[in-house]
Design a protein around this motif. Structure first.
Motif, PDB file in Angstrom:
ATOM      1  N   VAL B 279      73.470 -34.437 -24.197  1.00 51.26           N
ATOM      2  CA  VAL B 279      71.913 -33.955 -24.116  1.00 51.26           C
ATOM      3  C   VAL B 279      71.990 -33.506 -22.741  1.00 51.26           C
ATOM      4  O   VAL B 279      71.516 -32.504 -22.036  1.00 51.26           O
ATOM      5  N   GLY B 280      72.340 -34.435 -21.754  1.00 51.44           N
ATOM      6  CA  GLY B 280      72.128 -34.415 -20.134  1.00 51.44           C
ATOM      7  C   GLY B 280      73.108 -33.179 -19.896  1.00 51.44           C
ATOM      8  O   GLY B 280      72.695 -32.177 -19.118  1.00 51.44           O
ATOM      9  N   GLY B 281      74.366 -32.888 -20.466  1.00 53.93           N
ATOM     10  CA  GLY B 281      75.473 -31.890 -20.185  1.00 53.93           C
ATOM     11  C   GLY B 281      74.795 -30.589 -20.633  1.00 53.93           C
ATOM     12  O   GLY B 281      74.695 -29.634 -19.852  1.00 53.93           O
ATOM     13  N   ILE B 282      74.013 -30.565 -21.796  1.00 47.19           N
ATOM     14  CA  ILE B 282      73.205 -29.409 -22.113  1.00 47.19           C
ATOM     15  C   ILE B 282      72.244 -29.074 -21.200  1.00 47.19           C
ATOM     16  O   ILE B 282      72.142 -27.787 -20.855  1.00 47.19           O
ATOM     17  N   GLY B 283      71.781 -30.070 -20.852  1.00 50.34           N
ATOM     18  CA  GLY B 283      70.451 -29.761 -19.833  1.00 50.34           C
ATOM     19  C   GLY B 283      70.955 -29.091 -18.491  1.00 50.34           C
ATOM     20  O   GLY B 283      70.391 -28.143 -17.877  1.00 50.34           O
ATOM     21  N   ILE B 284      71.977 -29.556 -18.121  1.00 48.33           N
ATOM     22  CA  ILE B 284      72.692 -29.140 -16.661  1.00 48.33           C
ATOM     23  C   ILE B 284      73.128 -27.576 -17.072  1.00 48.33           C
ATOM     24  O   ILE B 284      72.920 -26.606 -16.311  1.00 48.33           O
ATOM     25  N   LEU B 285      73.726 -27.406 -18.204  1.00 49.51           N
ATOM     26  CA  LEU B 285      74.133 -26.153 -18.721  1.00 49.51           C
ATOM     27  C   LEU B 285      73.271 -25.143 -18.483  1.00 49.51           C
ATOM     28  O   LEU B 285      73.408 -24.198 -17.920  1.00 49.51           O
ATOM     29  N   ASN B 286      71.994 -25.675 -19.274  1.00 50.26           N
ATOM     30  CA  ASN B 286      70.692 -24.859 -19.246  1.00 50.26           C
ATOM     31  C   ASN B 286      70.177 -24.487 -17.759  1.00 50.26           C
ATOM     32  O   ASN B 286      69.828 -23.240 -17.540  1.00 50.26           O
ATOM     33  N   THR B 287      70.044 -25.646 -17.284  1.00 49.10           N
ATOM     34  CA  THR B 287      69.491 -25.334 -15.682  1.00 49.10           C
ATOM     35  C   THR B 287      70.354 -24.425 -14.873  1.00 49.10           C
ATOM     36  O   THR B 287      69.806 -23.376 -14.107  1.00 49.10           O
ATOM     37  N   THR B 318      79.900 -26.884  -7.925  1.00 47.43           N
ATOM     38  CA  THR B 318      79.501 -28.163  -6.844  1.00 47.43           C
ATOM     39  C   THR B 318      77.968 -28.371  -7.148  1.00 47.43           C
ATOM     40  O   THR B 318      77.599 -29.413  -7.388  1.00 47.43           O
ATOM     41  N   GLU B 319      77.050 -27.145  -7.441  1.00 45.31           N
ATOM     42  CA  GLU B 319      75.781 -27.533  -7.542  1.00 45.31           C
ATOM     43  C   GLU B 319      75.778 -28.429  -9.030  1.00 45.31           C
ATOM     44  O   GLU B 319      74.877 -29.425  -9.026  1.00 45.31           O
ATOM     45  N   ALA B 320      76.371 -27.879  -9.964  1.00 44.47           N
ATOM     46  CA  ALA B 320      76.387 -28.864 -11.309  1.00 44.47           C
ATOM     47  C   ALA B 320      76.809 -30.045 -11.140  1.00 44.47           C
ATOM     48  O   ALA B 320      76.098 -30.831 -11.785  1.00 44.47           O
ATOM     49  N   GLY B 321      77.945 -30.218 -10.532  1.00 38.91           N
ATOM     50  CA  GLY B 321      78.231 -31.607 -10.234  1.00 38.91           C
ATOM     51  C   GLY B 321      77.198 -32.503  -9.459  1.00 38.91           C
ATOM     52  O   GLY B 321      77.152 -33.694  -9.733  1.00 38.91           O
ATOM     53  N   LEU B 322      76.646 -31.907  -8.521  1.00 39.63           N
ATOM     54  CA  LEU B 322      75.426 -32.795  -7.692  1.00 39.63           C
ATOM     55  C   LEU B 322      74.297 -33.278  -8.641  1.00 39.63           C
ATOM     56  O   LEU B 322      74.168 -34.205  -8.316  1.00 39.63           O
ATOM     57  N   PRO B 380      78.238 -21.410 -16.827  1.00 37.73           N
ATOM     58  CA  PRO B 380      77.558 -20.785 -15.856  1.00 37.73           C
ATOM     59  C   PRO B 380      78.064 -20.338 -14.505  1.00 37.73           C
ATOM     60  O   PRO B 380      77.974 -19.224 -14.149  1.00 37.73           O
ATOM     61  N   ALA B 381      78.983 -21.174 -14.140  1.00 41.33           N
ATOM     62  CA  ALA B 381      79.540 -21.041 -12.854  1.00 41.33           C
ATOM     63  C   ALA B 381      80.401 -19.968 -13.023  1.00 41.33           C
ATOM     64  O   ALA B 381      80.610 -18.907 -11.956  1.00 41.33           O
TER      65      ALA B 381
END
Ligand SMILES: Nc1ncnc2c1ncn2[C@@H]1O[C@H](COP(=O)(O)OP(=O)(O)O)[C@@H](O)[C@H]1O
Ligand SMILES: [Mg+2]
Lengths: 237, 396
Positions: B279-287, B318-322, B380-381
């Motif tokens: 779920v968190g991964g999908i959230g990051i993907l979406n963001t 890097t943004e996604a990683g952060l 996204p990246a």
């Protein structure tokens, strides 16, 4: 003794495929830009000025034909190499400024230096100096939204100058400015030329185009005339 | 690693804090579950290890009943203790009797657990870590109205704390406290902590009940032989009872069953963690997809003025990683707090959980969270990096 040719376009065609229709933005353009030149590109709206400028500044690949940068054909280069060429040899000034609104004037000017791998403190010093040179010493930390149109375009010019590129490419740089700011920007560009920069500028104002040494006239994606401007002014050199 | 990439990415994130912080939730829960899981599991392992250090790996425990059906009716008896003692390879054995009774102290009545022991086997009980005196003395076989109490019992059971030489009243008889045992903090020890301990003969006399051993603790001569000793005891008891209505547990078996319970908890937590991380991964993907779309013109500008596709890819990764990293840090803290609270709760119910700070777990969680962020941000990246600068600039 022939001057060095920095940009050379041979039979450049650019066609936008819009599905049902094909838009022929450029229909076989040949063009040379020599080091130290100031060339204006003129033509009615939709004649392909921006497209030509984008192709010449390797922002856009032609559909056919070839563009050479310092004698090297760009069709052999990948996107990363083109980006590096843009970052190092070309400074862009856009009609709509295209500053990054979240960043301050200084940060905007520092950005291309980051892409060139310049260390941070050097970037800051250089950005501050150039902003000072374009008359924005007191606006260094302002965001674009806190600046007037003329000031924004000066930040854009400063950004274009940051990496000290050979060529300044400007697409209707005064198009979104009032006449006073427009004149100031034009003066800035003329000064840059005097100081040795090669200038390629799109405009649809005859008066501005006359600042160049050569005017290339476009119509329907073709060069229809090339005028050499007679110098009325006293040359500095 | 390009430090500028990090500071740029960090700056970019700061400016969209609310959306990022909502995105964090999945990662936070995921990492928190993993951290809680590992910390508690670790703590459990450590405490099981510690418990058996005390109990000794040459200890066997005999309990009545072999399955659900027989366990209600099956009984061990006194003779069984002698039978076990006579088995080859057994050093000693001692029964523990249990009785639940009402006792009073001053005006107060309480239901308590009374443990009956065979005072002749003090050495063995001490060896097993069950009778560790804090103050006073141990019992002798003639102590019919003298008792020991656990330190926890002394403090908690009655309003007033109990002290040496005070009397507790049980079935009209006064029982004198002659010793207080130390807190043991592990399962069998904990039983002693919370109970009155007395001579089992005296316990039978006072209650008039005919008690049967609740457990028989056996110590084998050497720990290499535990399995053989177990088989021999089993045969001897089966002969005596005529059927197998008892169970013999060894230290390693107890450890296994404790760990299998833990395994179940771990399975549930792994499940929660996996779902949250997805779920968190999908959230990051979406963001990140939204960020890429919103910043299309910025990407166009960056590429026009010399940013390579590679750099744009790195920046957004890097943004996604952060985002993942921040979520990982919060998740780690939360998970560690959960583990600490779990440790306190477990301790209060007699199971010792040794929760300790493990730097490797912190580093591992952070690294893992950063990695999850980068994986989620990859599409996204990539989209950002492949954007055509002219198209991107055209969009307003
Ligand atoms: N990305 C594009 N997709 C489709 N058509 C385009 C695109 N860019 C430009 N064109 C078309 O190409 C022609 C030349 O456009 P442009 O180079 O922007 O002209 P100018 O700058 O002289 O106004 C116009 O007809 C324009 O609509
Ligand atoms: Mg145009």
């Amino acid at each position: 003794m022939p001057a060095d040719i920095i940009i050379n376009a041979k039979n450049v065609v650019k066609t936008y495929d819009m599905g049902a229709v094909k838009v022929h933005a450029l229909n076989g353009v040949d063009f040379e830009l020599k080091k130290g030149e100031f060339v204006s590109i003129m033509g009615p709206s939709g004649s392909g000025k921006t497209t030509l400028l984008d192709v010449l500044s390797v922002l856009l690949r032609p559909t056919s034909g070839e563009v050479f940068i310092n004698k090297k054909p760009i069709s052999k280069m990948d996107d990363n190499e083109l980006a590096k060429i843009r970052g190092k040899t070309i400074g862009f000034v856009f009609q709509t400024f295209n500053l990054i609104n979240r960043l301050s004037a200084k940060e905007n000017v520092m950005m291309p230096l980051w892409f060139q791998g310049v260390p941070k403190s050097d970037r800051e010093n250089r950005a501050e100096k150039i902003l000072f040179d374009v008359g924005l010493a007191d606006r260094i930390n302002h965001k674009p939204s806190e600046l007037s149109g003329g000031q924004r375009q000066r930040v854009a010019v400063a950004r274009a100058l940051a990496v000290d590129p050979e060529i300044i490419v400007a697409d209707e740089p005064t198009g979104n400015l009032d006449s006073v700011s427009g004149e100031q920007i034009m003066q800035l560009i003329k000064d840059l030329h005097k100081n040795g920069k090669t200038i390629l500028m799109v405009t649809h104002e005859e008066e501005l185009a006359q600042n160049a040494g050569r005017i290339v006239r476009l119509r329907d994606g073709k060069i229809v005339a090339t005028d050499v401007v007679k110098k009325k002014e006293i040359n500095v050199y | 690693m390009d430090l500028e990439l990090f500071s740029r990415a960090f700056e970019n994130l700061r400016r969209q804090k609310l959306r990022s912080s909502l995105t964090l939730l999945g990662i936070v829960i995921g990492i928190a579950s993993v951290v809680a899981l590992i910390s508690i599991g670790d703590g459990f392992n450590k405490s099981v290890e510690r418990e058996f250090e005390k109990l000794g790996s040459n200890t066997l425990i005999i309990l009545p009943g072999s399955g659900l059906a027989t366990s209600f009716f099956a009984e061990l008896d006194e003779d069984d203790v002698d039978t076990v003692k006579s088995v080859k390879g057994v050093e000693n054995a001692t029964p523990i009797y249990v009785s639940s009774q009402i006792v009073s102290f001053k005006e107060e009545k309480q239901a308590v657990l009374i443990l009956g022991i065979d005072t002749r086997d003090h050495a063995l009980l001490e060896d097993l870590g069950m009778l560790d005196l804090n103050e006073g003395r141990l019992l002798t076989s003639s102590d019919n109205f003298s008792v020991l109490v656990g330190s926890r019992f002394a403090e908690d059971v009655f309003e007033e704390e109990l002290y040496l030489k005070q009397n507790i009243v049980f079935e009209g008889d006064s029982l004198r406290i002659v010793g207080i045992t130390k807190a043991a903090g592990q399962s069998f020890g904990a039983m002693f902590d919370n109970a009155i301990v007395m001579n089992y003969k005296a316990l039978e006399d006072i209650t008039g009940e005919d008690l049967t051993p609740f457990r028989i603790f056996v110590k084998a001569v050497n720990k290499e032989e535990v399995q053989e000793v177990k088989d021999r005891i089993s045969r001897a008891l089966e002969r005596a009872h005529g059927r197998e209505d008892f169970q013999i547990m060894t230290a390693s078996q107890i450890q296994e069953s404790a760990l299998s319970i833990l395994g179940l908890i771990q399975l549930v937590l792994v499940f929660i963690a996996a779902i949250s991380l997805v779920v968190g991964g999908i959230g990051i993907l979406n963001t990140m997809l939204m960020a890429v779309m919103e910043r299309t013109d910025e990407i166009g500008v960056m590429k026009a003025i010399g940013a390579t596709n590679t750099l744009v890819l790195q920046l957004f990764l890097t943004e996604a990683g952060l985002i993942g990293l921040v979520g990982g840090f919060i998740g780690y803290s939360l998970g560690f707090i959960v583990a600490l609270v779990g440790g306190v709760v477990a301790s209060s119910s007699g199971v010792d959980l040794i929760i300790s700070f493990e730097p490797m777990l912190l580093l591992g969680s952070l690294g893992f969270a950063f990695f999850v962020g980068m994986i989620s941000g990859f599409l996204p990246a990539r989209r950002a990096s492949l954007m055509d600068p002219v198209e991107a600039l055209r969009e307003e």
